[in-house]
Every structure is written in structure tokens, then in C-alpha cells.
Write a protein that holds these residues in place. Structure first.
Motif, PDB file in Angstrom:
ATOM      1  N   ALA A 108      -6.085  32.175  54.890  1.00 52.89           N
ATOM      2  CA  ALA A 108      -7.207  31.549  54.495  1.00 52.89           C
ATOM      3  C   ALA A 108      -8.205  31.668  55.750  1.00 52.89           C
ATOM      4  O   ALA A 108      -7.860  32.014  56.637  1.00 52.89           O
ATOM      5  N   HIS A 109      -9.641  31.532  55.428  1.00 54.15           N
ATOM      6  CA  HIS A 109     -10.601  31.428  56.408  1.00 54.15           C
ATOM      7  C   HIS A 109     -11.798  30.473  56.121  1.00 54.15           C
ATOM      8  O   HIS A 109     -11.869  29.936  54.993  1.00 54.15           O
ATOM      9  N   TYR A 110     -12.295  29.845  57.071  1.00 49.10           N
ATOM     10  CA  TYR A 110     -13.097  28.738  57.228  1.00 49.10           C
ATOM     11  C   TYR A 110     -14.291  29.165  58.092  1.00 49.10           C
ATOM     12  O   TYR A 110     -14.123  29.286  59.136  1.00 49.10           O
ATOM     13  N   ASP A 111     -15.686  28.762  57.511  1.00 50.90           N
ATOM     14  CA  ASP A 111     -16.451  28.996  58.341  1.00 50.90           C
ATOM     15  C   ASP A 111     -17.201  27.593  58.865  1.00 50.90           C
ATOM     16  O   ASP A 111     -17.365  26.881  57.913  1.00 50.90           O
ATOM     17  N   LYS A 112     -17.343  27.384  60.136  1.00 47.93           N
ATOM     18  CA  LYS A 112     -18.134  26.133  60.649  1.00 47.93           C
ATOM     19  C   LYS A 112     -19.237  25.770  59.814  1.00 47.93           C
ATOM     20  O   LYS A 112     -20.008  26.388  59.833  1.00 47.93           O
ATOM     21  N   ILE A 113     -19.059  24.369  59.455  1.00 51.52           N
ATOM     22  CA  ILE A 113     -20.042  23.960  58.761  1.00 51.52           C
ATOM     23  C   ILE A 113     -21.256  23.298  59.400  1.00 51.52           C
ATOM     24  O   ILE A 113     -22.640  23.618  59.286  1.00 51.52           O
ATOM     25  N   HIS A 114     -21.001  22.398  60.322  1.00 50.77           N
ATOM     26  CA  HIS A 114     -21.921  21.871  60.943  1.00 50.77           C
ATOM     27  C   HIS A 114     -22.613  22.660  62.370  1.00 50.77           C
ATOM     28  O   HIS A 114     -21.510  22.845  63.257  1.00 50.77           O
ATOM     29  N   GLY A 134     -24.287  28.569  58.997  1.00 52.74           N
ATOM     30  CA  GLY A 134     -23.289  27.376  58.751  1.00 52.74           C
ATOM     31  C   GLY A 134     -22.486  27.789  57.550  1.00 52.74           C
ATOM     32  O   GLY A 134     -23.105  28.209  56.484  1.00 52.74           O
ATOM     33  N   GLY A 135     -21.289  27.231  57.490  1.00 52.69           N
ATOM     34  CA  GLY A 135     -20.402  27.499  56.064  1.00 52.69           C
ATOM     35  C   GLY A 135     -20.999  26.158  55.078  1.00 52.69           C
ATOM     36  O   GLY A 135     -21.581  25.303  55.689  1.00 52.69           O
ATOM     37  N   ASP A 136     -20.448  26.355  53.876  1.00 54.02           N
ATOM     38  CA  ASP A 136     -20.678  25.529  52.789  1.00 54.02           C
ATOM     39  C   ASP A 136     -19.406  24.801  52.254  1.00 54.02           C
ATOM     40  O   ASP A 136     -19.690  24.074  51.182  1.00 54.02           O
ATOM     41  N   THR A 137     -18.267  25.314  52.590  1.00 53.31           N
ATOM     42  CA  THR A 137     -17.151  24.966  51.713  1.00 53.31           C
ATOM     43  C   THR A 137     -16.061  24.348  52.824  1.00 53.31           C
ATOM     44  O   THR A 137     -15.874  25.071  53.735  1.00 53.31           O
ATOM     45  N   ALA A 138     -15.491  23.482  52.521  1.00 53.19           N
ATOM     46  CA  ALA A 138     -14.099  22.805  53.113  1.00 53.19           C
ATOM     47  C   ALA A 138     -13.208  23.557  52.775  1.00 53.19           C
ATOM     48  O   ALA A 138     -12.936  24.045  51.308  1.00 53.19           O
ATOM     49  N   VAL A 139     -12.115  23.685  53.414  1.00 48.89           N
ATOM     50  CA  VAL A 139     -11.035  24.689  53.373  1.00 48.89           C
ATOM     51  C   VAL A 139      -9.687  24.151  53.645  1.00 48.89           C
ATOM     52  O   VAL A 139      -9.387  23.326  54.594  1.00 48.89           O
ATOM     53  N   THR A 140      -8.550  24.073  52.839  1.00 43.87           N
ATOM     54  CA  THR A 140      -7.107  23.681  53.224  1.00 43.87           C
ATOM     55  C   THR A 140      -6.316  24.881  52.872  1.00 43.87           C
ATOM     56  O   THR A 140      -6.883  25.843  52.192  1.00 43.87           O
ATOM     57  N   ALA A 141      -5.311  24.949  53.523  1.00 43.89           N
ATOM     58  CA  ALA A 141      -4.027  25.810  53.375  1.00 43.89           C
ATOM     59  C   ALA A 141      -2.749  25.257  53.538  1.00 43.89           C
ATOM     60  O   ALA A 141      -2.554  24.216  54.199  1.00 43.89           O
ATOM     61  N   LYS A 142      -1.698  26.045  53.043  1.00 42.80           N
ATOM     62  CA  LYS A 142      -0.337  25.640  53.018  1.00 42.80           C
ATOM     63  C   LYS A 142       0.446  26.037  54.247  1.00 42.80           C
ATOM     64  O   LYS A 142       0.244  27.303  54.447  1.00 42.80           O
TER      65      LYS A 142
END
Length: 272
Positions: A108-114, A134-142
């Protein structure tokens, strides 16, 4: 499972930063870590956009992410690069967090939103959005049976993101950071403990610490906090190092049962 946070003092030379990271990740793995989180701007802590353009490229084919993937596979761990700059088509960068699995695959990868855009009295305006998108999507992973939610640094000041991650099933939330010393002294512990308490989640925060090549000074004090808001592991200074803690989802269930904030939340109207 054992989760580890790595504290670093990244400079402006990616190769040297990756060498330092390899040693710290190796230490964490030797101490039994199943998951290792690194700080914000792990790969390079550049002073400005011009310096970033010299070393930061697109996500695909990035040599530093490839090296991180190989490191995860070598140790058979989940390796979470807290963030690095990734070049985008519009000339700006994503402040991107990337999670690798024990086989070296990207999970997974996540782009800092704020993004921090502010005019501070007596100082020049600071506009992170001029360099980053800024990103626009919250991300979860297992991570095994545990669900991880992702945030980066300034995100910790926005409880709605943490609430959304917890509602999406996150039992632990990662917060890689490069906090300044004054804001760290004032807000670091209280904000992270609050985010853990509000959501009944584990919080793991890997920090940059000390005086960096670019002249910046960061606070350090990497933390692991349980769902009741107790600090269970902390670096008590700004030096590079590793902290570890045993993590279990039962503590999440107990905290959310005792204080069922997520279940009790209600919508409400706001006066105009």
C-alpha cells in the motif's frame, strides 16, 4: 506481534540515509520486530524544491524504494517507509508513505493529505503546497491480522482523518513525522495521545530527530502509544535509534468497549 519505530537524522544524501536505515532496520529485526516504521522524509531531507528535483523521481523504478523492498525481503518483515518525496507530472511531489511486505512486495501507499500553508507573524509565509500536492484518500492495510491506518506528520492535527481510519477498521495508526522542536515540545505527546484515546487505537510515531544537514532541527521522541493513551515505548531524546512494543488487537477491543466513542458518535446540525 512486535512493532518498531525507527528514529533517524536524515540528511540530503539518499545513499547515506539508506545506509543508516539499513543498520537501524537490521537492529529492529534482530530484536524481533515484525513491522518497522521509519520517519517522514526518510530518504532525503532536502531544504527546498530545487534540491528535491535533483534526487526525487517517479514512484515506478525508484531506486530507494527498490532498496527498501529488498531490505523488507532480506529480514522477512513489514517495512513501512514513513515517507519520501515522489515526483509528479505537474512538477510538484507527493509526500508518500510506502508499505512493503515480508516478500518485498508493495502492499500500500498513502499520500499525505494535509499540507502546512501558513503565514506566521514575524516570519515568511510557509506554503507546503508549493512543493507538494496533497493526497485525497485515506488508506488502510493489513499487517497479519491487524489493520493499519496511515497518516503523516501534520495529519495528526486533524482528528477527522483518524476517526475515519478507525471506522474503516484501523486498529493501529502510523504517524511518521519530522516535527520542529518548538511544536514538538508543545504538542507532540498530547496530540498523539489524544488521537489514540479518541479512536481507541494503537498509535506508532517514528520521528526525525536532531540537527540536520539542511539546518533544520527536529524533535525526535518517537512513540508507541496504546489504545488507552499510555506511552508504552519512547525515545527519550533526538538521537537515532529503535523502539519496540508488543502489539495486540485485544487492547483495541477493550478500549473501544470501555469508551465506545465510535459507536456513540452522532450527526448534528451546525448553526449558520
Amino acid at each position: 506481534m512486535k512493532f518498531a519505530a525507527v528514529q533517524m537524522r536524515s540528511g540530503m544524501h539518499p545513499g547515506a540515509n539508506m545506509d543508516a536505515l539499513e543498520a537501524l532496520v537490521g537492529e529492529a529485526a534482530e530484536r524481533g520486530a515484525h513491522y518497522v516504521l521509519t520517519p517522514e522524509v526518510t530518504t532525503v531531507f532536502a531544504e527546498n524544491a530545487a534540491q528535491l528535483r535533483e534526487v526525487a523521481g517517479p514512484h515506478e523504478g525508484d531506486p530507494y524504494l527498490a532498496r527498501a523492498a529488498a531490505l523488507a525481503k532480506t529480514h522477512g518483515i513489514h517495512l513501512h517507509i514513513g515517507s519520501q518525496a515522489v515526483a509528479l507530472a505537474d512538477g510538484r511531489f507527493a509526500n508518500r508513505s510506502v508499505l512493503f511486505g515480508p516478500d518485498g512486495s508493495e502492499l500500500a501507499h498513502y499520500d499525505k493529505i494535509h499540507l502546512f500553508d501558513a503565514q506566521i507573524s514575524g516570519l515568511n509565509a510557509y506554503r507546503e503546497s508549493e512543493t507538494y500536492a496533497g493526497g485525497d484518500t485515506a488508506v488502510t492495510a493489513k499487517i497479519g491480522d491487524l489493520t493499519l491506518g496511515m497518516a503523516i506528520c501534520y495529519d495528526m492535527r486533524f482528528p477527522a482523518l483518524f476517526n475515519a481510519l478507525a471506522k474503516a477498521g484501523a486498529e493501529m495508526i502510523s504517524v511518521p513525522a519530522a516535527f520542529t522542536v518548538p511544536t514538538g515540545q508543545a504538542h507532540w505527546h498530547v496530540l498523539l495521545r489524544a488521537r489514540a484515546i479518541e479512536t481507541g487505537s494503537w498509535v506508532i510515531a517514528a520521528a526525525q530527530g536532531g540537527t540536520h544537514e539542511n539546518g533544520r532541527a527536529t524533535y525526535g521522541h518517537s512513540l508507541i502509544i496504546d489504545p488507552w493513551g499510555r506511552i508504552v515505548a519512547e525515545m527519550d531524546d533526538d538521537a537515532p535509534g529503535v523502539i519496540l512494543a508488543e502489539i495486540d488487537s485485544e487492547a483495541v477491543r477493550e478500549a473501544r468497549q470501555r469508551i465506545p466513542v465510535l459507536a456513540n458518535e452522532r450527526a448534528f446540525a451546525v448553526p449558520e
